[in-house]
Write an enzyme that holds these catalytic residues in place. Structure first.
Site, PDB file in Angstrom:
ATOM      1  N   HIS A  92       0.849  -1.187   0.000  1.00 55.21           N
ATOM      2  CA  HIS A  92       0.000   0.000   0.000  1.00 55.21           C
ATOM      3  C   HIS A  92       0.881   1.232   0.000  1.00 55.21           C
ATOM      4  CE1 HIS A  92      -3.849   2.082   0.850  1.00 55.21           C
ATOM      5  NE2 HIS A  92      -3.054   2.995   1.363  1.00 55.21           N
ATOM      6  N   ASP A 135     -14.433   3.040   6.351  1.00 60.33           N
ATOM      7  CA  ASP A 135     -13.381   3.863   5.737  1.00 60.33           C
ATOM      8  C   ASP A 135     -13.916   4.605   4.521  1.00 60.33           C
ATOM      9  OD1 ASP A 135     -10.609   4.803   5.429  1.00 60.33           O
ATOM     10  OD2 ASP A 135     -10.752   3.707   3.555  1.00 60.33           O
ATOM     11  N   ARG A 181     -13.451  13.044   5.315  1.00 60.70           N
ATOM     12  CA  ARG A 181     -12.177  13.699   5.641  1.00 60.70           C
ATOM     13  C   ARG A 181     -11.664  14.512   4.461  1.00 60.70           C
ATOM     14  NH1 ARG A 181      -8.754   8.917   6.533  1.00 60.70           N
ATOM     15  NH2 ARG A 181      -7.070  10.408   6.732  1.00 60.70           N
ATOM     16  N   SER A 224      -7.239   4.285   8.561  1.00 61.34           N
ATOM     17  CA  SER A 224      -7.801   4.140   7.214  1.00 61.34           C
ATOM     18  C   SER A 224      -7.022   3.086   6.425  1.00 61.34           C
ATOM     19  CB  SER A 224      -7.734   5.502   6.508  1.00 61.34           C
ATOM     20  OG  SER A 224      -7.929   5.378   5.129  1.00 61.34           O
ATOM     21  N   LYS A 271      -8.119  -1.286   5.956  1.00 61.63           N
ATOM     22  CA  LYS A 271      -8.300  -1.882   4.617  1.00 61.63           C
ATOM     23  C   LYS A 271      -7.356  -3.065   4.433  1.00 61.63           C
ATOM     24  CE  LYS A 271      -7.799   2.105   2.518  1.00 61.63           C
ATOM     25  NZ  LYS A 271      -8.067   3.498   2.327  1.00 61.63           N
TER      26      LYS A 271
HETATM   27  N1  URA Z   1      -4.525   6.577   1.938  1.00 61.27           N
HETATM   28  C1  URA Z   1      -5.558   5.959   2.574  1.00 61.27           C
HETATM   29  O1  URA Z   1      -5.974   4.868   2.214  1.00 61.27           O
HETATM   30  N2  URA Z   1      -6.111   6.591   3.612  1.00 61.27           N
HETATM   31  C2  URA Z   1      -5.700   7.780   4.066  1.00 61.27           C
HETATM   32  O2  URA Z   1      -6.237   8.269   5.038  1.00 61.27           O
HETATM   33  C3  URA Z   1      -4.628   8.418   3.394  1.00 61.27           C
HETATM   34  C4  URA Z   1      -4.052   7.781   2.327  1.00 61.27           C
END
Ligand code: URA
Length: 433
Positions: free
Chosen positions: A82, A161, A168, A183, A187
């Site tokens: 990620h 999320d 956000r 967040s 995931k």
């Molecule tokens: N990427 C994400 O998945 N969430 C965030 O809050 C910031 C970057």
């Protein structure tokens, strides 16, 4: 329990209990807590922060807010990555096939671009025919047979999320370390991979502007991943300039294919080798030196590029396109950006360069905007490079002739040209294991 009291407690600097956090996430997901109260709580967290225990509880409640993917049939071979987001960041397109060619199982859900940062799903969709949605069984079958499947965040994975991130994004509460941590990690945990490598970007094009802030974020995310029983590491990498040359969807896929064919080295190659090596260490249990050797061999032998084409075909895409496509295909307008002076590029405002690509049509200013997959920028000179007045330092591609002037202006405003070369900085600031 009342959400008002939870907001008040956080506003006054208190630490929320797991029950209070669970009450908030459940209520926000079922609609009983409205956006304005959720926004107030996010802002209170932005200013007051969260303890490690609160962040862990928030992550866990968000991960459990929807389905959790069960990848246990693949044993210890599953590995995810990620990126916290950047400009020109096409690393998933490169590392996923490398790792799959080495026997890893990459079952990945990716996002779309929003704001100045690009998204893997949009890049994949620029390949003719490529599908980015799939039923769960088909997705798992593809991972089994091909070793890699990348789809858009679909189904009912981390609905908390989805709602919170959208909120956000419009309430100036994205760049909060506990909120980013929960967040990203919710995931990753719901997506089920045993091993996870995080690419935490630092610099003018990233949410974390300094390596120090990125380090704090990375340590938080690694601690939470470990507490959830995952093998996890985080690389802190440079985003003070765009990664590689291409910014924009089809342009970035073409550049990714060039890296996999061994035709492009440089910063993009280096970051991808580092990420893929870290992923290989985790899923295969080999040393760093051995992982690096295997990754280089996968590229040199052509195995990684063959895997990219196999992956594209498996998702319905035209695999021959990545061999045929040339920079600028599909864009009716192509204009150079010329250096305003002699000297050296001493700084790039990378977020503004991402914004210039959005003006050309490569990204969305709003969620519902359409994308021009062929639009974007080839960045020909970067921080540290010498430039001469009038020399081509970038090329803009678009199908909207009215976009080139504002985009070029934005691009030039993003650059600082000085008389002395800037101090050289590395690409990989740290690895947190
Ligand atoms: N990427 C994400 O998945 N969430 C965030 O809050 C910031 C970057």
């Amino acid at each position: 329990m009342r959400v008002y009291d939870i907001i008040l407690k956080k506003r006054n600097g208190g630490a929320l209990t797991r029950e209070e956090i669970a009450f908030f996430i459940d209520g926000y997901c079922d609609g009983s807590i409205p956006d304005y109260q959720a926004a107030a709580l996010c802002m209170a967290v932005f200013f007051r922060g969260m303890t490690d225990e609160e962040t862990a509880a928030l992550t866990d409640c968000m991960a459990r807010s929807g389905d959790m993917l069960d990848l246990s049939r693949f044993g210890s071979l599953t590995v995810d990555k990620h990126s916290t987001g950047g400009v020109g960041d096409k690393t998933t397109l490169i590392v996923a096939p490398i790792v799959a060619a080495l026997g890893g199982k990459v079952a990945k859900m990716s996002g779309r671009g929003l704001g100045h940062t690009g998204g893997t799903v949009d890049k994949l969709e620029s390949i003719p025919g490529m599908r980015v949605t799939m039923e769960r069984e088909e997705f798992l079958r593809q991972v089994e047979e091909t070793g890699v499947a990348v789809i858009s965040q679909s189904g009912n994975l981390t609905p908390a999320d989805k709602k919170l991130y959208a909120l956000r994004d419009v309430t100036a509460t994205v760049d909060s370390i506990p909120l980013i941590t929960s967040s990203v990690m919710s995931k990753k945990i719901a997506a089920g991979s045993r091993s996870i490598v995080l690419d935490v970007k630092a610099g003018s094009g990233a949410f974390m502007k300094t390596p120090e802030d990125a380090r704090v974020l990375a340590r938080n995310m690694v601690a939470i991943g470990k507490a959830c029983g995952r093998n996890i590491s985080a690389l802190i990498t440079d985003m003070s300039r765009p990664l590689g040359t291409a910014v924009g969807n089809a342009l970035e896929v073409i550049e990714a294919a060039k890296v996999l064919r061994g035709a492009v080295k440089g910063d993009l190659y280096e970051v991808c080798v580092a990420l893929a090596s870290e992923m290989t260490m985790l899923f295969a249990g080999v040393s760093h030196a051995e992982a690096e050797r295997q990754v280089a061999q996968a590229i040199e032998s052509g195995a990684a590029f063959a895997k990219m084409k196999e992956w594209i075909s498996a998702q319905g895409g035209d695999a021959g396109w990545v061999e045929r496509a040339q920079y600028g295909d599909g864009a009716s307008v192509s204009v150079p950006v010329l250096s305003p002076a002699d000297g050296f590029i001493t700084r790039m405002d990378t977020e503004a360069i991402g914004a210039a690509a959005v003006i050309l049509g490569a990204g969305r200013a709003r969620k519902e905007d359409a994308i021009d997959y062929s639009a974007g920028i080839l960045v020909k000179k970067k921080t540290g490079d010498a430039v001469q007045k009038g020399e081509e330092i970038a090329r803009l591609y678009t199908n909207d002739a009215t976009a080139t002037e504002p985009a070029a202006k934005r691009y030039l405003n993003a650059l600082t040209v000085g008389t002395e070369p800037p101090e050289k900085t590395g690409l990989i600031f740290d690895i947190i294991r």
